[in-house]
Design an enzyme around this catalytic site. Structure first.
Site, PDB file in Angstrom:
ATOM      1  N   HIS A  34       0.817  -1.209   0.000  1.00 27.49           N
ATOM      2  CA  HIS A  34       0.000   0.000   0.000  1.00 27.49           C
ATOM      3  C   HIS A  34       0.851   1.260   0.000  1.00 27.49           C
ATOM      4  O   HIS A  34       0.508   2.248  -0.659  1.00 27.49           O
ATOM      5  CB  HIS A  34      -0.926  -0.013   1.217  1.00 27.49           C
ATOM      6  CG  HIS A  34      -1.910   1.110   1.253  1.00 27.49           C
ATOM      7  ND1 HIS A  34      -3.016   1.158   0.431  1.00 27.49           N
ATOM      8  CD2 HIS A  34      -1.958   2.232   2.002  1.00 27.49           C
ATOM      9  CE1 HIS A  34      -3.708   2.264   0.680  1.00 27.49           C
ATOM     10  NE2 HIS A  34      -3.090   2.929   1.624  1.00 27.49           N
ATOM     11  N   HIS A  84     -10.071   3.429  -0.932  1.00 25.70           N
ATOM     12  CA  HIS A  84     -10.354   2.959   0.422  1.00 25.70           C
ATOM     13  C   HIS A  84     -11.182   1.686   0.306  1.00 25.70           C
ATOM     14  O   HIS A  84     -12.304   1.596   0.803  1.00 25.70           O
ATOM     15  CB  HIS A  84     -11.070   4.043   1.232  1.00 25.70           C
ATOM     16  CG  HIS A  84     -10.295   4.476   2.427  1.00 25.70           C
ATOM     17  ND1 HIS A  84     -10.856   4.717   3.656  1.00 25.70           N
ATOM     18  CD2 HIS A  84      -8.969   4.671   2.601  1.00 25.70           C
ATOM     19  CE1 HIS A  84      -9.919   5.071   4.518  1.00 25.70           C
ATOM     20  NE2 HIS A  84      -8.769   5.052   3.910  1.00 25.70           N
TER      21      HIS A  84
END
Length: 720
Positions: A34, A84
């Site tokens: 990430h 998200h």
């Protein structure tokens, strides 16, 4: 997730000792997929990020470009996008809401004021109860947060596809405004001795390990087991932070800034000083917190929302505190910039002591095998009744009206939205520059499932066509590249395809890609998601007026850019909603030979006084585009009955990108403009009937506006 053996060995080699518990956790998060883009970074050099308009390219919290301005003053906009995805599966409301909050803070950290949001959302099949639960929760979270902070959500997309059932995608983009170049701030720390000041919400234990959580496949029990990794947002505090940030920038109190997002304080502060080739001394006990007995790792890695890290000159610290207090925000001097290592202490003990650059950039990249996707074979469904097909495709949740979504968003706040949601692109009035800003965002999983490379090229061309149809020249873009588990060679091959396809078309269109976001490991027990390249693209134009997508009822109708009307008996239906509804596969349609010339010409034609209406033809094909253009007061008579024009299904439902329907009072001028650029075909004429009449070789179709509206309101009907 924990630090792998190979990563642990690299850390030990660099530090010359075993890492502390806090260091190990910090490396685990900062070296996660990430944060470090370990599997994707080698591919991202394909994107062209240069251009005369580019001020700040990839690597900061948001990209920055100049836009045309009246007079001698320069005006900048910022563009950012983030995902998200995992949090929105576990907790759809808070996951989506904090995605909005995070991308808005990325905008603030550049010294910009947020002026518009776009949401691109992807869920499992609409008829699945769990998909609807996620869909409703995500939309509620976005609308609640955006409405509360006063930033309009003006455009976006919503798609449903069975392969998102175990892992939805929530991609949110934000445009910000910098009306004076002197207000620009970056995330690069400037000078040793400057203080690091944490401003905003207090720190708790929410969102712990969020970066590492986002770098793993979703487990079957993720909705319960991973809930502590999901952040909890407070939009009212964010609104105060937006205004406080403006005041701090107004008084030139900020030397550099970083939003506290992935990996929390540890991520923001270490990345900031690393960018400046510097270090920091941080005392974690100075952090203002809202929970007792927090330990060093929790201070470092909690992803509590609504927080910013600022670099401030010592003489300005008191003034920063005063402004924070005025807006009822906490402010802590947590340390200072140094020319040494990144050092954190807690209760008299050194818990982190490592080179900042090694923390941020030391993770090795992955060299992964990739299987090139195979082209789909032609396996079309049998004879399908055209009326049945029209109703199924026009009434599909994928192509149906998304009014249920965007009516929940306050798109009029800030009074800039000249063309509201529901059109090809939103138009924002940047009155400070006298410029109209067109904004489009989205992707199509059907396209990139059928052909990752060509599908991604089509995604870029469609977004460019959306803004060009409103008379705006494509100017800049950011991307959110979503994929499954990259360790699976077929998944990585598809991901590689969407990267190369998106990059190639953006380069062809001369659209610099300012940066973006990569989200991998979107995989679950249900399998990997489709490779999904969301593109958020802006265009610029003089003024704020644009031709609408709805018919006026007074002009001739032309279709520009269609290969399927050239007598090609092998016109392609690959990636279409038609095949999604009736089964089968096909090759994906080829794009136009000169997409850049097509887009440039479309801009000029859209701005011509004779042009009454323009509408992009994409998802659902010509059938859906025409249905969307009809209203109670305006209809159309369309003639597609010439046998040389190809099969009726391909004519109506093929989804080649780079096509537009134009209603005009000067058809000859449109033909002349596109001569040698793209094919132009007579479709018929618009009228005041309020009915869509289509003549086909195998029969006619006729639907009035009420019948079409009944087909297209499936989402509203099913959810209300």
């Amino acid at each position: 997730m924990s630090l792998t053996d190979s990563d642990h060995d690299l850390v030990v080699e660099e530090l010359g000792r075993e890492p502390t518990r806090a260091e190990a956790a910090l490396f685990e998060n900062l070296w996660s997929e990430h944060c470090a883009y370990r599997s994707s970074w080698p591919l991202l050099s394909a994107f062209d990020s240069e251009g005369d308009q580019v001020v700040v390219g990839p690597g900061d919290d948001a990209g920055v470009v100049s836009i045309p301005s009246e007079g001698d003053d320069e005006t900048y906009i910022t563009m950012g996008i983030e995902s998200h995805n995992h949090p929105s599966y576990v907790d759809p409301f808070d996951g989506a809401a904090t995605g909005v909050g995070g991308i808005v803070r990325d905008t603030l950290s550049m010294g910009a004021y947020p002026i518009a949001l776009a949401d691109s959302l992807y869920f499992g099949d609409f008829d699945r109860e769990h998909s609807r639960y996620l869909f409703e929760g995500v939309v509620e979270g976005i609308s609640h947060y955006g409405n509360c902070i006063g930033v309009p959500t003006v455009t976006g997309s919503t798609a449903f596809h069975g392969d998102y059932e175990g892992n939805p995608l929530v991609n949110v983009a934000c445009v910000g405004l910098i009306d004076d170049p002197d207000r620009l701030v970056t995330a690069e720390a400037q000078e040793p001795g400057n203080k690091l000041v944490l401003v905003g919400n207090s720190t708790g234990r929410d969102g712990l390990g969020g970066a590492s959580f986002a770098s793993e496949d979703l487990a079957e029990d993720a909705e319960t087991e991973d809930r502590p990794a999901v952040q909890v947002g407070d939009p009212y505090t964010e609104k105060l932070l937006v205004e406080a940030n403006e005041a701090l920038i107004d008084e030139e109190l900020i030397e550099s800034a970083r939003d506290l997002g992935a990996a929390g304080l540890g991520g923001a502060s270490s990345e900031m000083v690393a960018k400046g080739g510097l270090g920091a001394n941080i005392e974690l006990t100075n952090v203002h917190e809202r929970e007792p007995n927090m330990n060093a790792m929790e201070y470092l890695l909690a992803e509590s929302q609504e927080r910013m890290c600022y670099e401030v000159r010592p003489e300005n610290v008191d003034r920063v505190r005063e402004i924070a207090d005025r807006y009822d925000l906490g402010a802590s001097v947590i340390g200072e910039v140094t020319d040494g290592n990144y050092v954190c202490t807690f209760e008299g003990e050194t818990v982190v002591d490592a080179p900042a650059e090694f923390l941020g950039d030391g993770a090795p990249y992955n060299d992964l095998p990739a299987d090139e996707p195979e082209e789909q074979e032609r396996d079309l469904p049998g004879d399908v009744d055209l009326a049945e097909a029209f109703e199924a495709v026009v009434g599909s949740p994928n192509t149906a009206s998304k009014e249920w979504v965007y009516r929940q968003y306050d798109h009029e706040v800030q009074v800039r939205t000249a063309t509201p949601p529901g059109d090809d692109a939103a138009i924002l009035a940047v009155r400070e520059a006298g410029t109209g800003l067109a904004f489009s965002s989205g992707a199509d999983p059907n396209w990139t499932t059928a052909a990752p490379y060509e599908g991604a090229r089509a995604v870029a061309l469609e977004n460019a066509t959306n803004v060009a149809a409103k008379g705006a020249t494509p100017h800049a873009a950011v991307d959110c590249l979503n994929g499954g588990n990259p360790e699976k060679s077929d998944v990585y091959g598809g991901f590689e395809g969407i990267v190369d396809g998106l990059a190639e078309m953006c380069s062809t269109l001369d659209v610099p890609v300012l940066g973006g976001n990569v989200s991998l490991y979107n995989d679950s027990v249900a399998g990997p998601i489709p490779p999904t390249p969301t593109l958020a693209l802006v265009g610029v134009k003089d003024g704020y007026d644009a031709p609408p997508h709805a018919l006026s009822g007074e002009g001739d109708l032309l279709l520009v850019g269609a290969r399927s009307l050239e007598g090609d008996a092998e016109a392609r239906l690959g990636g279409s909603e038609y095949l999604a509804q009736f089964g089968g596969t096909d090759r994906f349609p080829e794009s136009l030979a000169d997409p850049d010339a097509f887009v440039d010409t479309l801009v000029d034609v859209a701005n011509d006084d004779a042009t009454l209406t323009t509408h992009d033809v994409s998802h659902g094909g010509l059938a859906v585009a025409l249905a969307e253009m009809v209203s109670d007061g305006a209809g159309a008579s369309v003639d597609l009955d010439a046998p040389s024009k190809g099969s009726p299904a391909a004519l109506l439902f093929g989804e080649q990108a780079g096509r537009v329907v134009i209603e005009t009072t000067d058809a000859s001028a449109v033909r002349e403009a596109f001569d040698g650029v793209a094919p132009v075909y007579d479709l018929g004429s618009a009228d005041d009937s309020g009915t869509l009449d289509v003549a086909l070789a195998d029969g006619d179709l006729s639907y009035d506006a009420a019948e079409i509206a009944g087909l297209r309101d499936v989402i509203d009907r099913e959810l209300d």
